[in-house]
Design a protein around this motif. Structure first.
Motif, PDB file in Angstrom:
ATOM      1  N   LYS A   2      -2.349 -25.241  27.976  1.00 32.24           N
ATOM      2  CA  LYS A   2      -3.526 -24.587  27.401  1.00 32.24           C
ATOM      3  C   LYS A   2      -4.107 -25.411  26.259  1.00 32.24           C
ATOM      4  CE  LYS A   2      -2.270 -19.910  28.690  1.00 32.24           C
ATOM      5  NZ  LYS A   2      -1.853 -18.580  28.232  1.00 32.24           N
ATOM      6  N   ASP A   3      -3.239 -25.996  25.448  1.00 30.32           N
ATOM      7  CA  ASP A   3      -3.717 -26.855  24.358  1.00 30.32           C
ATOM      8  C   ASP A   3      -4.467 -28.066  24.906  1.00 30.32           C
ATOM      9  OD1 ASP A   3      -2.637 -25.182  22.456  1.00 30.32           O
ATOM     10  OD2 ASP A   3      -0.830 -26.407  22.137  1.00 30.32           O
ATOM     11  N   SER A   4      -3.914 -28.683  25.935  1.00 35.18           N
ATOM     12  CA  SER A   4      -4.566 -29.854  26.531  1.00 35.18           C
ATOM     13  C   SER A   4      -5.913 -29.475  27.138  1.00 35.18           C
ATOM     14  CB  SER A   4      -3.678 -30.477  27.607  1.00 35.18           C
ATOM     15  OG  SER A   4      -2.503 -30.979  27.047  1.00 35.18           O
ATOM     16  N   GLU A   5      -5.952 -28.348  27.830  1.00 35.99           N
ATOM     17  CA  GLU A   5      -7.215 -27.886  28.417  1.00 35.99           C
ATOM     18  C   GLU A   5      -8.252 -27.643  27.334  1.00 35.99           C
ATOM     19  OE1 GLU A   5      -6.277 -24.386  30.623  1.00 35.99           O
ATOM     20  OE2 GLU A   5      -5.211 -25.487  32.176  1.00 35.99           O
ATOM     21  N   ASN A   6      -7.847 -26.986  26.260  1.00 33.56           N
ATOM     22  CA  ASN A   6      -8.775 -26.713  25.168  1.00 33.56           C
ATOM     23  C   ASN A   6      -9.251 -27.999  24.512  1.00 33.56           C
ATOM     24  OD1 ASN A   6      -8.646 -23.951  25.563  1.00 33.56           O
ATOM     25  ND2 ASN A   6      -6.989 -23.670  24.086  1.00 33.56           N
ATOM     26  N   ASN A   7      -8.358 -28.963  24.347  1.00 34.67           N
ATOM     27  CA  ASN A   7      -8.760 -30.245  23.761  1.00 34.67           C
ATOM     28  C   ASN A   7      -9.752 -30.983  24.648  1.00 34.67           C
ATOM     29  OD1 ASN A   7      -7.148 -29.818  21.541  1.00 34.67           O
ATOM     30  ND2 ASN A   7      -5.427 -31.001  22.337  1.00 34.67           N
ATOM     31  N   ILE A   8      -9.543 -30.937  25.954  1.00 40.72           N
ATOM     32  CA  ILE A   8     -10.482 -31.581  26.878  1.00 40.72           C
ATOM     33  C   ILE A   8     -11.836 -30.895  26.811  1.00 40.72           C
ATOM     34  CG2 ILE A   8     -11.006 -31.953  29.328  1.00 40.72           C
ATOM     35  CD1 ILE A   8      -8.022 -32.532  29.745  1.00 40.72           C
ATOM     36  N   ARG A   9     -11.825 -29.569  26.836  1.00 39.09           N
ATOM     37  CA  ARG A   9     -13.092 -28.823  26.746  1.00 39.09           C
ATOM     38  C   ARG A   9     -13.812 -29.128  25.437  1.00 39.09           C
ATOM     39  NH1 ARG A   9      -9.869 -24.275  28.773  1.00 39.09           N
ATOM     40  NH2 ARG A   9     -10.270 -24.158  30.998  1.00 39.09           N
ATOM     41  N   GLU A  10     -13.048 -29.192  24.350  1.00 36.85           N
ATOM     42  CA  GLU A  10     -13.626 -29.490  23.051  1.00 36.85           C
ATOM     43  C   GLU A  10     -14.266 -30.872  23.042  1.00 36.85           C
ATOM     44  OE1 GLU A  10     -11.449 -29.734  19.008  1.00 36.85           O
ATOM     45  OE2 GLU A  10     -11.039 -27.732  19.831  1.00 36.85           O
ATOM     46  N   MET A  11     -13.569 -31.845  23.620  1.00 35.48           N
ATOM     47  CA  MET A  11     -14.079 -33.211  23.662  1.00 35.48           C
ATOM     48  C   MET A  11     -15.377 -33.275  24.472  1.00 35.48           C
ATOM     49  SD  MET A  11     -11.998 -36.619  24.746  1.00 35.48           S
ATOM     50  CE  MET A  11     -10.758 -36.318  23.526  1.00 35.48           C
ATOM     51  N   ILE A  12     -15.403 -32.585  25.602  1.00 32.31           N
ATOM     52  CA  ILE A  12     -16.606 -32.572  26.430  1.00 32.31           C
ATOM     53  C   ILE A  12     -17.738 -31.864  25.706  1.00 32.31           C
ATOM     54  CG2 ILE A  12     -17.584 -31.660  28.575  1.00 32.31           C
ATOM     55  CD1 ILE A  12     -14.823 -32.143  29.847  1.00 32.31           C
ATOM     56  N   GLN A  13     -17.430 -30.762  25.040  1.00 33.50           N
ATOM     57  CA  GLN A  13     -18.449 -30.022  24.299  1.00 33.50           C
ATOM     58  C   GLN A  13     -19.019 -30.861  23.163  1.00 33.50           C
ATOM     59  OE1 GLN A  13     -19.682 -27.153  25.223  1.00 33.50           O
ATOM     60  NE2 GLN A  13     -21.127 -27.123  23.528  1.00 33.50           N
ATOM     61  N   GLN A  14     -18.171 -31.591  22.449  1.00 34.12           N
ATOM     62  CA  GLN A  14     -18.653 -32.456  21.382  1.00 34.12           C
ATOM     63  C   GLN A  14     -19.585 -33.523  21.930  1.00 34.12           C
ATOM     64  OE1 GLN A  14     -15.197 -34.026  19.471  1.00 34.12           O
ATOM     65  NE2 GLN A  14     -14.741 -32.131  18.358  1.00 34.12           N
ATOM     66  N   ARG A  15     -19.226 -34.074  23.078  1.00 33.86           N
ATOM     67  CA  ARG A  15     -20.068 -35.117  23.685  1.00 33.86           C
ATOM     68  C   ARG A  15     -21.407 -34.544  24.110  1.00 33.86           C
ATOM     69  NH1 ARG A  15     -22.245 -39.426  23.140  1.00 33.86           N
ATOM     70  NH2 ARG A  15     -23.098 -40.287  25.041  1.00 33.86           N
TER      71      ARG A  15
END
Length: 150
Positions: free
Chosen positions: A129-142
């Protein structure tokens, strides 16, 4: 299903799809590409470890059930009955009480291993879940950076 310029990641445990364009990562800094690759690799490893834990738990449950079934069948037998226990390629003559104790120990060790694997699995689920959230966060920031530039 997807164009070659797109990546889709299917996370088997929760059936979540993360879809992003290669173009969205092209303009990003050199720090983000390795970070994204590292997060994706960690996520893939976590999912693989969870699958292995599930398989091992299933195997241990089957082993416990087999031991319990054998124990219930052995308790029905007369104490004078000859019982042979399989040891590798040979069979050893044992008495019912020894085999009963052996099967109980086997069942207990399997139960302990299952508890350990389930606790490890809960840790892996949190990590996923942490990894998924980090990926989503990275995509959202981009995406936010791309919208700011437009």
């Amino acid at each position: 299903m997807f164009k070659s310029s797109y990546f889709a990641y299917r996370l088997d445990c929760c059936h979540v799809f993360v879809l992003f364009s290669c173009e969205s990562l092209r303009g990003s800094s050199t720090v983000k590409k390795p970070a994204f690759a590292e997060l994706h690799q960690k996520l893939a490893e976590t999912v693989q470890k969870m699958k292995a834990a599930d398989e091992e738990i299933s195997c241990l449950k089957n082993s416990m059930q087999h031991a319990r079934l054998m124990d219930s069948e052995i308790t029905r037998l007369d104490t004078s009955t000859k019982i042979y226990e399989s040891v590798g390629r040979m069979f050893l003559l044992t008495n019912i009480s020894d085999l009963h104790n052996h099967l109980e120990n086997k069942s207990e060790t399997c139960a302990e291993k299952i508890k350990i694997l389930e606790s490890n699995k809960s840790y892996l689920e949190r990590s996923q879940k942490d990894s998924e959230n980090n990926i989503r966060e990275m995509i959202q920031q981009r995406r936010e950076k791309a919208q700011e530039t437009n």
